[in-house]
Write a protein that holds these residues in place. Structure first.
Motif, PDB file in Angstrom:
ATOM      1  N   SER A  54       0.832  -1.210   0.000  1.00 19.71           N
ATOM      2  CA  SER A  54       0.000   0.000   0.000  1.00 19.71           C
ATOM      3  C   SER A  54       0.864   1.257   0.000  1.00 19.71           C
ATOM      4  O   SER A  54       0.529   2.248  -0.653  1.00 19.71           O
ATOM      5  N   THR A  55       1.989   1.221   0.704  1.00 22.06           N
ATOM      6  CA  THR A  55       2.918   2.366   0.701  1.00 22.06           C
ATOM      7  C   THR A  55       3.512   2.560  -0.678  1.00 22.06           C
ATOM      8  O   THR A  55       3.593   3.692  -1.189  1.00 22.06           O
ATOM      9  N   LEU A  56       3.950   1.473  -1.288  1.00 19.26           N
ATOM     10  CA  LEU A  56       4.525   1.547  -2.635  1.00 19.26           C
ATOM     11  C   LEU A  56       3.498   2.100  -3.616  1.00 19.26           C
ATOM     12  O   LEU A  56       3.806   2.979  -4.439  1.00 19.26           O
ATOM     13  N   ARG A  57       2.279   1.597  -3.543  1.00 13.92           N
ATOM     14  CA  ARG A  57       1.181   2.057  -4.403  1.00 13.92           C
ATOM     15  C   ARG A  57       0.966   3.559  -4.267  1.00 13.92           C
ATOM     16  O   ARG A  57       0.887   4.284  -5.268  1.00 13.92           O
ATOM     17  N   ASP A  58       0.871   4.026  -3.033  1.00  8.43           N
ATOM     18  CA  ASP A  58       0.569   5.440  -2.806  1.00  8.43           C
ATOM     19  C   ASP A  58       1.717   6.350  -3.227  1.00  8.43           C
ATOM     20  O   ASP A  58       1.490   7.450  -3.753  1.00  8.43           O
ATOM     21  N   LYS A  59       2.947   5.926  -3.014  1.00  7.68           N
ATOM     22  CA  LYS A  59       4.094   6.745  -3.423  1.00  7.68           C
ATOM     23  C   LYS A  59       4.192   6.827  -4.947  1.00  7.68           C
ATOM     24  O   LYS A  59       4.525   7.888  -5.489  1.00  7.68           O
ATOM     25  N   LEU A  60       3.876   5.732  -5.629  1.00  7.09           N
ATOM     26  CA  LEU A  60       3.886   5.763  -7.089  1.00  7.09           C
ATOM     27  C   LEU A  60       2.805   6.699  -7.599  1.00  7.09           C
ATOM     28  O   LEU A  60       3.052   7.525  -8.484  1.00  7.09           O
ATOM     29  N   ALA A  61       1.611   6.592  -7.048  1.00  6.70           N
ATOM     30  CA  ALA A  61       0.494   7.433  -7.492  1.00  6.70           C
ATOM     31  C   ALA A  61       0.755   8.909  -7.216  1.00  6.70           C
ATOM     32  O   ALA A  61       0.342   9.780  -7.994  1.00  6.70           O
ATOM     33  N   ALA A  62       1.460   9.202  -6.125  1.00  2.00           N
ATOM     34  CA  ALA A  62       1.731  10.596  -5.745  1.00  2.00           C
ATOM     35  C   ALA A  62       2.915  11.190  -6.487  1.00  2.00           C
ATOM     36  O   ALA A  62       3.210  12.385  -6.323  1.00  2.00           O
ATOM     37  N   GLY A  63       3.623  10.397  -7.290  1.00  6.67           N
ATOM     38  CA  GLY A  63       4.780  10.897  -8.003  1.00  6.67           C
ATOM     39  C   GLY A  63       6.050  10.922  -7.181  1.00  6.67           C
ATOM     40  O   GLY A  63       7.057  11.501  -7.610  1.00  6.67           O
ATOM     41  N   LEU A  64       6.037  10.299  -5.999  1.00  8.67           N
ATOM     42  CA  LEU A  64       7.247  10.230  -5.172  1.00  8.67           C
ATOM     43  C   LEU A  64       8.203   9.162  -5.677  1.00  8.67           C
ATOM     44  O   LEU A  64       9.373   9.143  -5.295  1.00  8.67           O
ATOM     45  N   LEU A  65       7.700   8.262  -6.505  1.00  8.83           N
ATOM     46  CA  LEU A  65       8.515   7.260  -7.184  1.00  8.83           C
ATOM     47  C   LEU A  65       8.273   7.387  -8.683  1.00  8.83           C
ATOM     48  O   LEU A  65       7.157   7.676  -9.112  1.00  8.83           O
TER      49      LEU A  65
END
Length: 343
Positions: A54-65
């Motif tokens: 869930s952390t990976l998902r949210d960081k990707l969606a937010a543009g942090l990754l």
């Protein structure tokens, strides 16, 4: 800057951050970085270890990754807005097939007689028979890694082989992969379905036993993918192509010799990656029973729409909504891979 084919644009950006979960099938990312294959493509790639999907998902969606090592169903679930706000996500490459182990605690195996068998239904039937005959203070608790994951779908399919229904016979919980073995040891859960190395580590440590594998239930299923958002792919097509070429080079390098696979295991054992969780492995166990994990060979990286169809059906069933073919093709299109590798 590194090499680049004249038919594709050069990378639009040099620095890229890719997220990963500590699992063996993050190996192509690790090899590409440690061997300098990303650098050969003109990329300075930082690998960011995350512990929960869930952390990976949210960081990707937010543009942090910029991109991430993702569960194969996750780009589709993200695009459909399952579990969070919709985020149009692509999976331009497959990173692994198979790789999951279904594990029960050693104590539960001894009580129920569940054991690994060529027929994965045998252990499920043994568990079901024991549950039917044995009074219990609480329902067994089994863990998977994320609601929209092959681990969740495989666990349900395995239970169904024994006539068991999670909503009726036991409890399912979601846990990050690195938490599985400790949770089993501490008695918080009674079993799990997870990717390597966590299943073999539980067995090595004597706290659990592998009773079935995902390769038995869904042979050759795509397990992890490279994920990027569609806006990112459109904005940085040359960068995406460079990433794909580096990952293909990593796959080719792994395929060349057992010595390369031992070196890959040593890189995975570095503290930024999987650290001591792979200390029980003498080499990188590829295509070996019972897990039969595949991290290289043929056109592994090219998205396989036929194989992904079963995963898409499971996502639609879990979500309780229909899914059309166009949505599947939009998420897992092979065009980016084919353009980057000219295949």
């Amino acid at each position: 800057m590194g090499t680049n084919d004249a038919a594709t644009p050069p990378p639009e950006r040099e620095r890229v951050t890719l997220g990963f979960i500590p699992l063996l099938d993050a190996v192509l990312l690790v090899v590409a970085r440690e061997k300098g294959l990303f650098a050969d493509q003109g990329l300075d790639v930082n690998l960011s270890r995350e512990n929960a999907w869930s952390t990976l998902r949210d960081k990707l969606a937010a543009g942090l990754l910029d991109g991430a090592h993702l569960l194969a169903p996750l780009p589709l679930a993200m695009s459909l807005g399952l579990g969070r706000a919709p985020c149009d996500t692509l999976a331009p490459a497959t990173l692994s097939r198979n790789g999951n182990a279904l594990v029960l605690s050693t104590a539960l195996c001894e009580r129920s007689g569940a054991a690994f068998d060529d027929d994965p239904a045998a252990s499920a039937r043994a568990l079901a028979a024991w549950l039917a005959a044995s009074p219990r203070q609480r329902r067994p608790r089994l863990a998977m890694v994320y609601p929209y994951s092959c681990q969740h779908f495989l666990l349900r399919d395995w239970l169904a082989c024994g006539g068991l229904a999670p909503e009726r016979d036991l409890d399912l919980v979601a846990l990050p992969p690195p938490r599985m073995v400790a949770a089993l040891r501490e008695g918080q859960i009674d079993g799990f379905c997870v990717g390597e190395p966590w299943g073999s580590l539980a067995q090595h440590d004597g706290v659990g036993r592998i009773v079935a594998s995902g390769a038995q239930l869904w042979p050759e299923h795509p397990e992890k993918v490279l994920g990027v958002t569609r806006p990112w792919a459109h904005r940085y097509p040359g960068t995406l192509a460079a990433l794909l070429r580096a990952l293909q080079a990593a796959s080719d390098w792994l395929a060349e010799s057992p010595a390369h696979r031992r070196q890959a295991r040593d890189w995975l054992a570095l503290p930024p990656y999987l650290d001591r969780s792979v200390s029980h492995l003498e080499t990188l166990p590829l295509a070996e029973a019972p897990i039969h994990q595949r991290l290289f060979g043929g056109d592994l990286l090219c998205p396989d729409l036929a194989a992904l169809g079963r995963i898409a059906d499971a996502v639609a069933s879990q979500a309780g909504q229909p899914l059309n073919r166009k949505t599947l093709e939009a998420c897992y299109t092979p065009v980016h891979y084919q353009a980057a590798l000219h295949r």
